[in-house]
Scaffold this motif. Structure first.
Motif, mmCIF file in Angstrom:
data_model
loop_
_atom_site.group_PDB
_atom_site.id
_atom_site.type_symbol
_atom_site.label_atom_id
_atom_site.label_comp_id
_atom_site.label_asym_id
_atom_site.label_seq_id
_atom_site.Cartn_x
_atom_site.Cartn_y
_atom_site.Cartn_z
ATOM 1 N N GLN A 102 -24.052 -33.860 -38.172
ATOM 2 C CA GLN A 102 -24.214 -35.125 -38.872
ATOM 3 C C GLN A 102 -25.244 -36.000 -38.164
ATOM 4 O OE1 GLN A 102 -22.515 -36.397 -41.744
ATOM 5 N NE2 GLN A 102 -21.928 -34.248 -42.018
ATOM 6 N N GLY A 103 -25.737 -37.009 -38.899
ATOM 7 C CA GLY A 103 -26.703 -37.943 -38.335
ATOM 8 C C GLY A 103 -28.126 -37.529 -38.638
ATOM 9 N N ARG A 131 -28.461 -42.097 -36.285
ATOM 10 C CA ARG A 131 -27.715 -42.930 -37.235
ATOM 11 C C ARG A 131 -26.873 -42.073 -38.164
ATOM 12 N NH1 ARG A 131 -27.508 -48.012 -38.925
ATOM 13 N NH2 ARG A 131 -29.074 -48.553 -37.355
ATOM 14 N N VAL A 132 -25.598 -42.440 -38.302
ATOM 15 C CA VAL A 132 -24.699 -41.735 -39.217
ATOM 16 C C VAL A 132 -24.489 -42.595 -40.457
ATOM 17 C CG1 VAL A 132 -23.503 -40.418 -37.453
ATOM 18 C CG2 VAL A 132 -22.675 -42.698 -38.027
ATOM 19 N N HIS A 133 -24.151 -41.943 -41.552
ATOM 20 C CA HIS A 133 -23.938 -42.647 -42.821
ATOM 21 C C HIS A 133 -22.939 -41.851 -43.646
ATOM 22 C CE1 HIS A 133 -26.509 -39.564 -44.671
ATOM 23 N NE2 HIS A 133 -27.292 -39.724 -43.613
ATOM 24 N N MET A 139 -15.453 -42.186 -41.637
ATOM 25 C CA MET A 139 -14.422 -41.631 -40.763
ATOM 26 C C MET A 139 -14.412 -42.321 -39.403
ATOM 27 S SD MET A 139 -14.188 -37.547 -41.538
ATOM 28 C CE MET A 139 -15.942 -37.210 -41.726
ATOM 29 N N LEU A 140 -15.599 -42.555 -38.849
ATOM 30 C CA LEU A 140 -15.665 -43.223 -37.556
ATOM 31 C C LEU A 140 -15.171 -44.666 -37.658
ATOM 32 C CD1 LEU A 140 -19.036 -41.815 -36.197
ATOM 33 C CD2 LEU A 140 -16.710 -41.134 -35.581
ATOM 34 N N ALA A 141 -15.380 -45.303 -38.808
ATOM 35 C CA ALA A 141 -14.845 -46.655 -39.011
ATOM 36 C C ALA A 141 -13.320 -46.632 -39.015
ATOM 37 C CB ALA A 141 -15.373 -47.243 -40.317
ATOM 38 N N VAL A 142 -12.729 -45.601 -39.627
ATOM 39 C CA VAL A 142 -11.267 -45.457 -39.614
ATOM 40 C C VAL A 142 -10.774 -45.297 -38.184
ATOM 41 C CG1 VAL A 142 -9.360 -43.937 -40.262
ATOM 42 C CG2 VAL A 142 -11.102 -44.526 -41.949
ATOM 43 N N GLY A 157 -25.228 -46.937 -36.774
ATOM 44 C CA GLY A 157 -24.428 -46.759 -37.980
ATOM 45 C C GLY A 157 -22.975 -47.092 -37.745
ATOM 46 N N THR A 158 -22.581 -47.205 -36.466
ATOM 47 C CA THR A 158 -21.209 -47.608 -36.136
ATOM 48 C C THR A 158 -21.195 -48.913 -35.350
ATOM 49 O OG1 THR A 158 -21.176 -46.344 -34.057
ATOM 50 C CG2 THR A 158 -20.454 -45.206 -36.049
#
Length: 253
Positions: A102-103, A131-133, A139-142, A157-158
């Motif tokens: 990812q990224g 940067r992830v999106h 998922m990382l926000a969770v 992105g986080t």
């Protein structure tokens, strides 16, 4: 140890989380030419969460292997409804189906992140850098919503994402390394000898120059099968880590 969460009512029967559930997110960074873990959070099926920050590592000069020293640590337990919602959320966002890379590809970066997931006898490791999106960022926000207040990953992105905490009473990571070592030793006593946690406790004992405790942890690590790939995430203990490497990391007598 604290029991934290927003609801504690008894739950109806559910398949979430399965008994083998584990979710771990590890942030790595290139320091002094060595790739080192700087942050790790691990969620277990019973709701226990271990969150650590490593300001340094024990580095073996011969092999370049680095063991993070989690000198800031928080251990807490989610109530059943919270760990259930956490596991289901990541599953709905596609943790079992998204690309394992990812990224941004083809970029030069000194940092990255690995999300490891196990459930229902299956495991995955998802690597992200740059940067992830999309689902990965979600998922990382969770995950970040279940961390102590103000703690977040440093990946683009986080770091600039608005995250609303969903828990109450999560302790801040303790800045005392000896307290962190005592907490890990207590965790090992309660949960049994886990290789990754034995390594973490060993690194803390070495950094604190507590040779006798480090030697005892090394013996337990070897007795538990240290050095051989096993457990849900074999890559955590693979890569050349051996009793000889750990022996070299021991503080002077």
């Amino acid at each position: 140890m604290l029991l934290v969460g927003c609801v504690s009512d008894e739950l109806a029967p559910t398949i979430w989380p399965p008994t083998d559930f584990v979710c771990e997110v590890e942030e790595v960074e290139l320091r002094d030419g060595v790739l080192q873990v700087v942050r790790r959070v691990r969620f277990c099926a019973d709701g226990e969460v271990t969150y650590g920050l490593a300001s340094t590592s024990c580095v073996d000069a011969s092999t370049g292997i680095a063991l993070p020293v989690f000198d800031r640590l928080a251990i807490y337990r989610l109530v059943p409804v919270s760990i259930r919602a956490f596991a289901r959320s990541l599953n709905r966002l596609g943790v079992t189906t998204i690309d394992v890379v990812q990224g941004e590809r083809g970029i030069a970066t000194n940092s990255g992140l690995v999300l490891r997931w196990q459930a229902f006898g299956n495991s995955r490791s998802i690597v992200a850098r740059g940067r992830v999106h999309g689902p990965m960022a979600e998922m990382l926000a969770v995950v970040m919503a279940h961390l102590p207040a103000g703690e977040r990953f440093g990946l683009p992105g986080t770091v600039d994402r608005v995250v609303v905490p969903v828990l109450r009473g999560v302790p801040a990571p303790s800045p005392q390394s000896e307290a962190a070592l005592a907490a890990l030793e207590d965790q090992l006593a309660r949960r049994g000898d886990n290789l990754a946690q034995l390594q973490d406790a060993f690194a803390l004992a070495c950094a604190a120059k507590l040779r006798a405790r480090a030697e005892a942890l090394l013996q337990r690590w070897s007795a538990a099968g240290g050095g051989a790939p096993q457990g849900p995430f074999p890559d955590v203990v693979a890569g050349g880590l051996s009793a000889e490497v750990l022996q070299r990391l021991l503080p002077p007598q």
